[in-house]
Design an enzyme around this catalytic site. Sequence first.
Site, short mmCIF file in Angstrom:
data_model
loop_
_atom_site.label_atom_id
_atom_site.label_comp_id
_atom_site.label_asym_id
_atom_site.label_seq_id
_atom_site.Cartn_x
_atom_site.Cartn_y
_atom_site.Cartn_z
N ARG A 27 0.82 -1.22 0.00
CA ARG A 27 0.00 0.00 0.00
C ARG A 27 0.85 1.26 0.00
O ARG A 27 0.33 2.36 -0.12
CB ARG A 27 -0.92 0.01 1.22
CG ARG A 27 -1.94 -1.10 1.21
CD ARG A 27 -2.79 -1.06 2.45
NE ARG A 27 -3.74 0.02 2.40
CZ ARG A 27 -5.05 -0.14 2.26
NH1 ARG A 27 -5.56 -1.34 2.17
NH2 ARG A 27 -5.85 0.89 2.22
N ASN A 101 -4.52 7.65 6.89
CA ASN A 101 -4.56 7.38 5.46
C ASN A 101 -5.63 8.28 4.87
O ASN A 101 -6.74 8.32 5.38
CB ASN A 101 -4.91 5.90 5.21
CG ASN A 101 -5.06 5.59 3.75
OD1 ASN A 101 -4.39 6.20 2.92
ND2 ASN A 101 -5.94 4.67 3.42
#
Length: 614
Positions: A27, A101
Amino acid sequence: MCGIVAYTGSADATPILLKGLKSLEYRGYDSAGVAIQTALGTMEVLKTAGRVEELDALVAESDITGHTGIGHTRWATHGVVNRQNSHPHVSCDGEVALVHNGIVENYLELRTELAADGHTLLSDTDTEAIVHLIEMNMRAGQSLEDALLRAAGRLKGAGTFVVSARNEPGKIVGMRTGNAGGIVVGHIDDGNMMASDLLAVLPYTNKVVYLDSGEQAIITNASVIYRNGDGDVIDKEIIISDRSAESAELGAFPHFMLKEIHEQAERVASAMRGRVDFETGSLNLPEIPFTDEQIRNFDQVVLVGMGTSLHSAMMGATLIESFARIPAKAENASEFRYKNPVLNENTLVISVTQSGETADTLAAMEGAAAQNAKQLAVVEIDGSQATRMADGSLLVRAGLEVAVASTKTMTNTVVCLYMLAIHLASIRGTMSQEARKAAVSDLASLPGGIGSLISQEQTYKAIAERLVTRHHLLYLGRGFMFPAAMEGALKMKEIAYIHAEGYAAGEMKHGVNALISEDMPTIALAPAGPLHEKMVSNLNEVKARGGQVIAIVTEGDEIVPSIVDEVIELPAASEALSAIFSLVPMQLLAYYTAVALKQDPDKPRNLAKTVTVE
Ligand code: M6R
C-alpha cells in the site's frame, strides 16, 4: 494508500505491528513507523524514511516493548519522503500518536490556525494537523475518542485515522470518514486489532468488523466498542471471514510479480471452478444478485475501473455488448465520478477493482447508487468496500497479489467478465445454444494455453533484453487487442520506466504514424481473427517507415512473421481468448525488461497497489 495496523493485548505489540506492516507494504513503501505505549508508561515512536525492513532494524536496535501500539507504512501525498514526514505523528507533548490514510484538504488553514495557537508542527504533512487538533481537544478534557471525533469534524476530505494516547493506556481508537480506504477491526481472544486491510488481521483472527463512514472503534485488551458519528454506542455485526491468511511467500521466485505470473494457469482454473459446466456448456453464477427480469430489463451496462482494472473493464464492455447485446461501455472512474451520467434503475454498473478500495472507483459507485443503478463488483478482495457497496460481488479468485503491477488479477477478472457476459446472454436469449456452448468450451483451453506461454519465457526474456536500450515503445491492437495493448504498455511503463503508448491500430494514420522510426519499436497484437488483415496493413505501414516490429500472433500464422522482425506465438483461440493469452507474454516482457534494467518490479517507484486517495 498507506498501510495501517494497530494492536492492543497481552502479546508484545511490536512484532505484530512489524509483521502487519510487511504484509501491507504494497500500500506504500516510502517510509514506515510505529508508536508503542511502553511498559514504563511512555509513548515511544520509531520511524524512518525507507522500507519496513529498515524499521525492523531500528526496532531490533531498541529495547522498546509494550502491549499497545500503532504502525504505518507511507505513500507520500503531502511532504517529501523523509523521517519527519513519516507517521506516526505526535502531539507537541509527545503524548498522542496518530497514523492516517487519506488527504486533509483544508490542512493549510488548520496548520496556520494551530501554529497561531502555539502548536509547533514539525513536518510538512496534512496529517500532523490532526494530531494537534486531538491534543487541543484532550487538553480541554475530552477522552481520546471524543477528541478524535471532534477533530475529524474539522477535516475536509476522506480519511482513516488510528490514534493512541499515553494517558489512556491500553486503548486505541480508529475512525473512518468517507471512502479513503477502510478500517477492519479484528476481534482476538486475548486482545484486539485494527488494520487498513484484512491481510494484516487474518494471521490472528477471522472475526472481523468493517467500519462504515463516520464510525469509530475503541479497542482495549478486553473490549471493543463501536460508535457512530454522534458518539453513540452502536452494535456492529461480527463477520467471519472465509479468506485464509495467505502468506506472502516468494518460494523459489526472485519476485512476487514473476511468481504471480506463473500462478495464472492454476488461478484461472480457480476462477472457473464450480462456475463452468463444460459438459452442458452452462454457467452457474449464484453470486449474481439480479432476477432474470431485472437482467432482461437492463438497458445499459457501465463498467468503471482504473488502470489495469479499466483495461479489464474495456474488454468486459466489448464482451457484454457482443454476447448479451446490451449497450455497454467502460469508463475511467476518476472521470466518471465528475460527470453527470444518465443512469437509472435499469442500468447495471459493474465496478472492476482488485482491491475493492480504489477511491475513484468507490466514488463512481456512490454516484451510481445515487441514481439507483444496479451494482455488481468484480473484485478480488472479499469484504472490501466495493463488495459492501454493490448489490452483489463476483469474486475473481486470483489469490493474494503482492506485486504492485497487476497480472493474475487481470487475467482472472477478464475471465469472470467473460463468464458474466455469457450468463447475461443466456438469460436475455441473445446467444444461440451452439454459440454459448462454443464460448464456454473455449474457456477450457485457458489453463493449458497460459501454461504453454509461460514455458516459453526464455524467448520473451531474450526479446526484453534487446528492449532495454529503447526509450519509447508503441503497443498496437484492434478490437479486444486494443485494451490488451494498453495493458501491455502500462506494464512496461510502471515497472521498467520505459515510455510506452497503447494505441488502437486504426488511429495510426491520424497522428501517431509521425512517431514511427527505428528508435521506437512496435509491439503489435495481431492474432488470427476478423481484424487480422487490418493489422497486417498497419504492420506493413510501420515497416515501410523503418519501424521495428515485434508481433504477437497466433501459432501457424504465415503472413505476419514474413513482415515483422520478431514473433511471439499464442495458442489458436477466439479473439477474446487471444486477448487474455496475449497478456502473459506482455507481462513477462515488462518483467524481464525491468529486471534487465535493475529495477525492482515488485515495488515500482512512486506507486502503491491500492490507491485510496484521489
Ligand atoms: O485495486 P484496483 O484494481 O481498483 O486498482 C486500480 C489500479 O490502481 C490498478 O489496476 C493498477 O493500475 C495496477 N496495479 C497496475 O498494474
